[in-house]
Scaffold this motif. Structure first.
Motif, PDB file in Angstrom:
ATOM      1  N   CYS A 106       0.642  -1.491  -0.021  1.00 14.47           N
ATOM      2  CA  CYS A 106       0.209  -0.366   0.125  1.00 14.47           C
ATOM      3  C   CYS A 106       0.713   0.850  -0.141  1.00 14.47           C
ATOM      4  N   ARG A 107       0.604   1.808  -0.879  1.00 11.94           N
ATOM      5  CA  ARG A 107       1.138   3.946  -1.007  1.00 11.94           C
ATOM      6  C   ARG A 107       0.238   4.462  -0.938  1.00 11.94           C
ATOM      7  N   VAL A 108       1.378   5.186  -0.487  1.00 13.14           N
ATOM      8  CA  VAL A 108       0.257   7.099  -0.229  1.00 13.14           C
ATOM      9  C   VAL A 108       0.975   8.073  -1.037  1.00 13.14           C
ATOM     10  N   PHE A 109       0.041   8.297  -1.626  1.00 11.74           N
ATOM     11  CA  PHE A 109       0.601   9.969  -2.633  1.00 11.74           C
ATOM     12  C   PHE A 109       0.197  11.059  -1.737  1.00 11.74           C
ATOM     13  N   TYR A 110       1.115  12.343  -1.283  1.00 11.96           N
ATOM     14  CA  TYR A 110       0.773  13.527  -1.393  1.00 11.96           C
ATOM     15  C   TYR A 110       1.438  14.711  -2.163  1.00 11.96           C
ATOM     16  N   ASP A 111       1.038  16.147  -1.550  1.00 13.12           N
ATOM     17  CA  ASP A 111       1.706  16.537  -2.144  1.00 13.12           C
ATOM     18  C   ASP A 111       2.110  17.385  -0.953  1.00 13.12           C
ATOM     19  N   ASP A 112       2.736  18.368  -0.977  1.00 15.86           N
ATOM     20  CA  ASP A 112       3.376  19.059   0.701  1.00 15.86           C
ATOM     21  C   ASP A 112       2.528  20.220   1.221  1.00 15.86           C
ATOM     22  N   ARG A 113       2.184  21.006  -0.383  1.00 12.55           N
ATOM     23  CA  ARG A 113       0.950  22.110  -0.348  1.00 12.55           C
ATOM     24  C   ARG A 113      -0.532  22.103  -0.243  1.00 12.55           C
ATOM     25  N   LEU A 114      -0.876  21.439  -1.215  1.00 13.87           N
ATOM     26  CA  LEU A 114      -2.298  21.052  -0.944  1.00 13.87           C
ATOM     27  C   LEU A 114      -2.577  19.633  -0.276  1.00 13.87           C
ATOM     28  N   SER A 115      -1.893  18.384   0.426  1.00 13.54           N
ATOM     29  CA  SER A 115      -2.332  18.029   1.394  1.00 13.54           C
ATOM     30  C   SER A 115      -2.082  18.062   2.864  1.00 13.54           C
ATOM     31  N   SER A 116      -3.010  17.679   4.507  1.00 11.02           N
ATOM     32  CA  SER A 116      -2.260  17.894   5.870  1.00 11.02           C
ATOM     33  C   SER A 116      -2.352  16.817   6.181  1.00 11.02           C
ATOM     34  N   LYS A 117      -1.733  17.011   7.605  1.00 13.05           N
ATOM     35  CA  LYS A 117      -1.027  15.755   8.249  1.00 13.05           C
ATOM     36  C   LYS A 117      -1.164  13.990   7.434  1.00 13.05           C
ATOM     37  N   GLY A 118      -1.707  13.231   8.039  1.00 17.65           N
ATOM     38  CA  GLY A 118      -1.632  11.972   7.189  1.00 17.65           C
ATOM     39  C   GLY A 118      -0.497  11.611   7.292  1.00 17.65           C
ATOM     40  N   SER A 119       0.363  11.326   6.105  1.00 17.57           N
ATOM     41  CA  SER A 119       1.645  10.696   6.350  1.00 17.57           C
ATOM     42  C   SER A 119       2.824  11.944   6.082  1.00 17.57           C
ATOM     43  N   LEU A 120       2.422  12.837   5.927  1.00 15.59           N
ATOM     44  CA  LEU A 120       3.425  14.569   6.484  1.00 15.59           C
ATOM     45  C   LEU A 120       4.545  14.875   7.493  1.00 15.59           C
ATOM     46  N   VAL A 121       3.408  13.603   8.696  1.00 16.70           N
ATOM     47  CA  VAL A 121       3.258  14.176  10.112  1.00 16.70           C
ATOM     48  C   VAL A 121       4.382  13.254  10.057  1.00 16.70           C
ATOM     49  N   SER A 122       4.959  11.961   9.579  1.00 20.73           N
ATOM     50  CA  SER A 122       5.480  11.219   9.850  1.00 20.73           C
ATOM     51  C   SER A 122       6.908  11.292   9.195  1.00 20.73           C
ATOM     52  N   MET A 123       6.920  12.089   7.580  1.00 20.69           N
ATOM     53  CA  MET A 123       7.704  12.693   6.586  1.00 20.69           C
ATOM     54  C   MET A 123       8.194  13.436   7.496  1.00 20.69           C
ATOM     55  N   ALA A 124       7.961  15.020   7.609  1.00 21.27           N
ATOM     56  CA  ALA A 124       8.464  15.562   9.251  1.00 21.27           C
ATOM     57  C   ALA A 124       9.090  15.045   9.659  1.00 21.27           C
ATOM     58  N   LYS A 125       9.292  14.492  10.162  1.00 18.10           N
ATOM     59  CA  LYS A 125      10.493  13.311  11.155  1.00 18.10           C
ATOM     60  C   LYS A 125      12.072  12.977  10.946  1.00 18.10           C
ATOM     61  N   GLY A 126      12.688  13.878  11.294  1.00 18.17           N
ATOM     62  CA  GLY A 126      13.603  13.560  11.048  1.00 18.17           C
ATOM     63  C   GLY A 126      14.696  12.299  11.167  1.00 18.17           C
ATOM     64  N   VAL A 127      16.105  11.804  10.521  1.00 20.35           N
ATOM     65  CA  VAL A 127      16.530  10.489  10.644  1.00 20.35           C
ATOM     66  C   VAL A 127      17.094  10.730  12.268  1.00 20.35           C
ATOM     67  N   ARG A 128      16.910   9.789  12.481  1.00 26.22           N
ATOM     68  CA  ARG A 128      17.748   9.681  13.905  1.00 26.22           C
ATOM     69  C   ARG A 128      19.212   9.958  14.112  1.00 26.22           C
ATOM     70  N   ARG A 129      19.718  10.703  15.087  1.00 24.57           N
ATOM     71  CA  ARG A 129      21.230  10.860  14.615  1.00 24.57           C
ATOM     72  C   ARG A 129      21.515   9.695  15.599  1.00 24.57           C
ATOM     73  N   LYS A 130      22.862   8.985  15.232  1.00 26.94           N
ATOM     74  CA  LYS A 130      23.773   7.970  15.637  1.00 26.94           C
ATOM     75  C   LYS A 130      24.837   8.939  16.745  1.00 26.94           C
ATOM     76  N   ASP A 131      24.479   7.746  18.226  1.00 28.39           N
ATOM     77  CA  ASP A 131      25.879   8.669  19.125  1.00 28.39           C
ATOM     78  C   ASP A 131      26.873   7.841  19.228  1.00 28.39           C
ATOM     79  N   ASP A 132      27.950   8.407  19.633  1.00 34.51           N
ATOM     80  CA  ASP A 132      28.814   7.903  19.922  1.00 34.51           C
ATOM     81  C   ASP A 132      28.817   6.451  20.062  1.00 34.51           C
ATOM     82  N   LEU A 133      28.584   6.165  21.041  1.00 34.15           N
ATOM     83  CA  LEU A 133      28.797   4.437  21.181  1.00 34.15           C
ATOM     84  C   LEU A 133      28.139   3.819  20.021  1.00 34.15           C
TER      85      LEU A 133
END
Length: 353
Positions: free
Chosen positions: A192-219
């Motif tokens: 299942c795939r979700v298609f969205y537009d950055d300007r016209l869509s709201s919430k949904g997949s934009l919430v998860s896509m807005a989160k950045g990649v978790r940075r790894k610590d030195d350990l």
């Protein structure tokens, strides 16, 4: 009579649209019980072609139909549906291999989206030698005319097309969410795939896509650098779960065997406690027998009382003891009253003059 192959409710719930195996579209009243539909259109996609998909737009003014035996999708004016009605839009280039393939309207009803099907790839060496490559399912967008009086008999080409599936997979279902303004696409390979537009869509997949990649610590970086590589190493997507190994798995038991084992367990079977063996006299229940035996065993130890009268054993404890004789010891005349309570009450009352 004919079989119903597709069904959809009006957004208000007051009517029901049916697609049948003989190719007709029927509009039924969902409130009143009738023997005939309110509106009927025969051979919507040609003679003998069943209607496998029907759907309304979000205000219920138009409906779209699709047939698995036809490569077109047709948009109809709902209130003008009749035997002589013509489609508002005739969208072409929509091959379908699945009876459940559908279409979806945009929230404003001005765009129609539908998925396409492709032949699955051939899994043999001949196809590899010939260099045959299977296509992939796409979603196609069509512009729906705003003027309700315009009818079209010409096949219209899509205004936009997007790849929406893996190679060799077909598009089966599409849904356009009215509030999120996002398109959900289900493919034949189970994805299942979700298609969205950055300007016209709201919430949904934009919430998860807005989160950045978790940075790894030195350990974490240090452990990854010292991790074994090659066949003994583990990939990022691999998870070690020792309890999932075959040696830790429980053997699958049949329902009958599992039920027999549960009957042997007194807790799971909720079996009552069985009475103890011994002599049972009178009409006592099993519970009273158990309690009596428990009392006798705790007070009289190392004695076999089978066949004996329990009263003799109890009388031994009452020899030389009297719980009522003290009231009658000494002067009986002093102890016992000579008058009754009623006679004393009569004497206490003042005599009338």
């Amino acid at each position: 009579r004919t079989a119903v192959t597709a069904c959809a409710f009006h957004p208000s719930g007051r009517e029901l649209c049916l697609g049948t195996a003989d190719g007709s579209i029927q509009i039924w009243d969902s409130i009143k019980v009738k023997s005939r539909p309110d509106r009927v259109l025969y051979d919507a996609h040609g003679a003998g072609r069943p209607v496998t998909s029907v759907g309304y737009n979000y205000d219920g003014s138009r409906l779209v139909t699709r047939s698995a035996d036809d490569t077109t999708a047709k948009v109809w004016e709902n209130r003008k549906l009749s035997r002589s009605a013509n489609p508002v839009l005739l969208a072409g280039g929509l091959p379908s291999l699945f009876d459940g393939s559908n279409c979806a309207f945009s929230p404003d009803g001005k765009v129609l989206v539908a998925g396409t099907s492709v032949e699955p790839p051939r899994k043999n060496k001949v196809a590899e030698m010939e260099g045959a490559t299977g296509g992939r399912g796409t979603i196609r967008f069509y512009r729906v005319p705003v003027d309700a009086s315009v009818s079209s008999t010409e096949v219209q080409e899509p205004m936009m097309e997007l790849d929406a599936a893996a190679p060799g997979a077909s598009i089966v279902k599409v849904a356009w969410h009215p509030k999120l303004n996002q398109i959900f696409v289900g493919a034949s390979d189970g994805t299942c795939r979700v298609f969205y537009d950055d300007r016209l869509s709201s919430k949904g997949s934009l919430v998860s896509m807005a989160k950045g990649v978790r940075r790894k610590d030195d350990l974490s970086l240090l452990l990854e650098s010292r991790a074994p590589q090659g066949s003994s190493g583990l990939g990022e997507s691999q998870i070690i779960a020792p309890h999932s190994l075959p040696m830790y798995r429980d053997e699958k038991q049949s329902a009958g065997k599992r039920k027999r084992e549960e009957l042997k367990d007194p807790v799971k079977s909720k079996r009552p406690q069985a009475p103890e063996g011994g002599v049972k006299t009178g009409g006592q229940t099993s519970a009273s027998v158990n309690f009596t035996q428990f009392v006798v065993k705790s007070t009289i130890k190392n004695k076999n009382i089978a066949g004996k009268d329990p009263r003799e054993e109890l009388f031994k404890y009452s020899e030389g003891k009297s719980f009522s004789s003290k009231a009658y010891e000494g002067d009986k005349e002093r102890v016992l009253a000579t008058k009754t309570a009623e006679q004393e009450e009569e004497e206490m009352k003042p005599k009338k003059k």
